[in-house]
Each structure stands twice: as C-alpha cells, then as structure tokens.
Design an enzyme around this catalytic site. Sequence first.
Site, mmCIF file in Angstrom:
data_model
loop_
_atom_site.group_PDB
_atom_site.id
_atom_site.type_symbol
_atom_site.label_atom_id
_atom_site.label_comp_id
_atom_site.label_asym_id
_atom_site.label_seq_id
_atom_site.Cartn_x
_atom_site.Cartn_y
_atom_site.Cartn_z
ATOM 1 N N SER A 74 70.705 43.797 1.149
ATOM 2 C CA SER A 74 72.063 43.300 1.327
ATOM 3 C C SER A 74 72.079 41.792 1.164
ATOM 4 O O SER A 74 71.080 41.122 1.344
ATOM 5 C CB SER A 74 72.565 43.662 2.722
ATOM 6 N N LYS A 75 73.251 41.284 0.841
ATOM 7 C CA LYS A 75 73.322 39.855 0.540
ATOM 8 C C LYS A 75 73.188 38.992 1.782
ATOM 9 O O LYS A 75 73.060 37.780 1.674
ATOM 10 C CB LYS A 75 74.593 39.535 -0.239
ATOM 11 N N ARG A 76 73.245 39.599 2.912
ATOM 12 C CA ARG A 76 72.967 38.875 4.145
ATOM 13 C C ARG A 76 71.565 38.270 4.099
ATOM 14 O O ARG A 76 71.328 37.176 4.562
ATOM 15 C CB ARG A 76 73.021 39.835 5.345
ATOM 16 N N GLN A 132 69.358 38.459 1.201
ATOM 17 C CA GLN A 132 68.821 38.123 -0.109
ATOM 18 C C GLN A 132 69.986 38.147 -1.088
ATOM 19 O O GLN A 132 70.864 38.960 -0.949
ATOM 20 C CB GLN A 132 67.829 39.225 -0.507
#
Length: 500
Positions: free
Chosen positions: A257-259, A261
């Site tokens: 998830s963009k949290r 990466q």
Amino acid sequence: MTNPGAVVRTRIAPSPTGEPHIGNMYVALINWAVARRAGGQFILRVEDTDRTRFVEGAEETFIQAINWLGLRHDEGPDVGGPVGPYRQSERGDLYREQAERLIEGGHAYRCFCTPERLAEVRKARQKAGQATGYDRKCRGLAADEVRRRLDAGRPHTVRLAVPLQGQTRFTDGLRGPIVIENREVDDQVLVKSDGFPTYHLAVVVDDHLMGVTHIIRAEEWIVSTPKHVLLYEALGWDPPLFYHMPLIRNPDRSKLSKRNQPTNVLWYRREGYLPEAVVNFLGMLGHSMPDGREVFTRDEFLKAFSWDRVTTTGPVFDMEKFEWLSGMWIRRLSAEELARRLRDEGFMPAGLAEKFSEEQVTAIVTLMQERLRKLSEFAGGVGFFIDREPYEPADLLPTKGKNKKPTRTGPEVLAAIETMRSAFAGEETVGQWTAEALQEALRALADEMEWKPRDLFMPLRVAVTCRRISTPLFETMEILGRDECLARLDEAIEKAGSLA
RNA sequence: GGCCCCAUCGUCUAGUGGUUAGGACACGGCCCUUUCAAGGCCGCGACACGGGUUCAAGUCCCGUUGGGGUCACCA
C-alpha cells in the site's frame, strides 16, 4: 506451453479509480507474457461500473503506464478489437440480458432490501458472531409480489441465488483444487440499484464474451472465485482457467500500500527509474529464471516464463534490491542512450547543454554512469560542471582514516596548489590537456614534491570540483578545460590562504 | 472471529525424497583505487514447531503456530 490451434486470450482489467498500481503492473506482466508466449492476445478492459469512484483520466494514465513498461495490449478501448466495447460502462445491455437469463433460470432474484436494512442485518449478525452475509429475505418473494413492487417502481438489486448446500470447486493453476462450502458464499449483488452490474457479474459476462481463456489476477480474488464459477455454471458457460498471483507485500508483510511504499508505477518513472528495471524486478517477484539470472530483459522473461517457476508466497517489495537492479540497468545502457533517457525524462540540467558540446555531455554522462542508481541522481552529481559551488577552505585538506585527521597543513596545501597551478599554466609541464597527460604529470609532480598522490589529489579535486566526492578527477579536468581549471585553482589559492 | 491462501538466510529466491541446503540484495572484512562508485574475493546468515509416512524428509501427509487475504449495491 505453446499450443497451436488453441487460442490463448488474457486480459488486464483495471478500474479507473486512481493511479496505476505497481501490483496491477505485476499482474499485467504475467498476463502479457502468457498471451505472448502462446501467440494469443492480451486484452485491456476497463472496469468502470462504479460511477462514484470514477476518476477522470485514470484510464489514459493506466495505458500510459503499461506502455511505458512495454506491455502492449492487442485489444482495448484505445485500439479497438473484435469483441468490444472494452469499457464496461458501454456494455450495459449485455449485462442486463444475462441478468434476465439468470433470473428466469432461477439462479438470481430481485432484492428490494434497503441499504439501511442491510446494514442492520450485518450489524446484528456480527454481534451474534455469525457470518455477515445477506439474510436472503427477498429470495423467497412470490412472483406477484415482485411484480407489484416492480410496478410500484421500488428500487432493487439482483442477487445471485447461491445453492444452500454443497460446495463449489475450481482449480487454481498455481495451487491446485480449491473447495469452498456454498454456505460460506453470500448471495452476491450482481446488478446494483442504479442498473450497473457489480464486478462479479461483469467480469464473468465479459470474460466469456471476450473469449478470455486464462484469468490471471491477484490472490485477493480467490475467495470470490466460487461466485464466478457458480455464474459460469448458471449461464451454461465453460469456466476459463484461473491463476491467482501472490500479493506483493509491504516490508511488514501486509498487502502493498502507498502508506508504506510508493505504489503508483508512474512515481517510479518520475523518480528516474528505468522501465527495464521495473519489469525486471516484477519479473523476479514470485518467479525465477531457470539459469538463476537476476538481470534480464522483458523479452528474456517472456521467453523463460513458466507457471512451473511461479511461487505462491507473497513477496516483499524490497526497495534496496530494486535500487540495485535499477543501477544495473543504468550501467547496461550505452552512454549515448543514457544521455538520451536523461534528456527525454527531464533529468538533464539545462546548464549542461548550454556550456558543453554534445560529445562533452556524453563524456560527463559516462563519468556518472556507474555512480547512478536512478536518473534523478544525475543532476546532483554534475552541478559543479556548470557552476562553481561553495565549499569550506578546510575541505581542501587531505585527510586520513575514519576520524579524518588532516595529513597536511594549510600552508603546505596552499603551496601545493600554487605549484600545481603554475605547472598547469606552462605548456611544457602539461603538454596536452588530456586525462592521461594530466595524470602522468600530476604523478610526476607528486613524486617530485614527495607527496603521496592521494594527498595531492584531494586538494586538487576540491579545487576543481568543489567537493570531496566527485567524478574521476583527470577526466573531469579534461572536460572542464585548462582555463576553467586554472580559474578554479585561483579561487582555491584564495581560500587556502585562510587555512592555518 | 468464520472461511480461504501461504510458510527455506533480514529480503528476493534455487531446491520437485538421499545436497557440506546454492545464488542475489543488504550487512561486515579484504583487494583494486585519485574521492565516491563500479568491479573482484572472503565472511555472516535459513529449511517456524510437533507428530507421522519412509531405509532416508526442506521436499509427502496431519496438526500447531505465525503471516496474509476476504467477509460492500468497491473493484
């Protein structure tokens, strides 16, 4: 693997709800490879049935992303094809038709329950520790009652009538048989009250109508596959082959998830990573080359891909290894090609082209090449070629060891720089201004002065490049030219004067 | 929590019953060396646990544990 006569058709089916996700690219790569290997078709289908989440431009961005990686699709909304349209929002009639068939066949039913009621049911069931599914209140509705509500214009959905008993099984191409009890399967909504199909209906109808033979998607779809299998059966269609790829993970092993990466593949582009590196890296997640190679091209991957070599454990996206690979790919490029990429991707500082010829720029690129892991690092490494940069006089001192103890005093360094300056100024000492001649002359000079070469080269390096860490000194001096180097030495002499 | 999937160095992986368990990234050391890199060499480091099956188990079976996914009128 190649099976002449049997068509292989695969697809990537993004939802235009955001940015092109790296996990989607991973699945796209496999789909692409499977189709290409078999001489079949790789299809792009846009799953835009959720109008509330639609993002303008997302489809174009996604296409841009797969094109950047070189995963060309044969059919899709932008290139057309024989089984279009390729946007689900344009295929409404097809879904309605099949939904009707399902209802008539008793495999689906209309549900008039309100969202509020459904929420209550869910809450109550959760509290009771039961599975949170629909309680099937409308499943037994009499035909005339359904008619009455329909005539009254009551909003409704269409739900799949999942068999109450038995089990549904399918074979995952990677994991073997998977069996799920039908009582675990919810009466999934197939048509929303706005008339649009849900994913589950649309995916089955489209994959069948588009002749998709291999459904290759992420592992998160495994549990809903029985719904799809049930639909294929209810519609009287042969189900395709299912392959569920492992989910790429964050370092903590949760779903990427963009949290944690960056997940937008175009971020990697903006950051200056090469598409070759991205494809290569994705190609080694859950898959290995028969000969153990870790650096390989897209086409080498294509040639070697085999389901036998795909693993089912979710790989962590290791940024360190990816960066290493990125560096490998930068080094694989010719200097000319690297220069071209730097220009095309907007990483070439304007000042460089203004001050230097194309050959000189290529020479600078060559000096930087093995020092780069991504294109964005280039500008920071060559700034001193364009303009002199500020530095502390103390930087001129040669040092030794971890504690960086100076090995020469300020006056010694000043004298040394002055000596070098006059040597460079005279044609007889340094005949040709080439890296080779400079190195030869400087080594001779160091010998004469009884300085260690490394001690002598550090002040020179800082004088010329304004930094202690730089591109190779003599090549750099050659490119900079005699006049510029002399000017920089003059400045260094001034600075060194302040050293005790 | 129910259901489903998964389980070899920190990470990516090789391994398809008999291996001193191999490689790569990262890390440490050495070499090369004008700095930094790049490159070369060496080292550190793993079969989650417990039962079976078998002459023999990282490899097959079962369980436990752990991790993940999923339980929407989102995909």
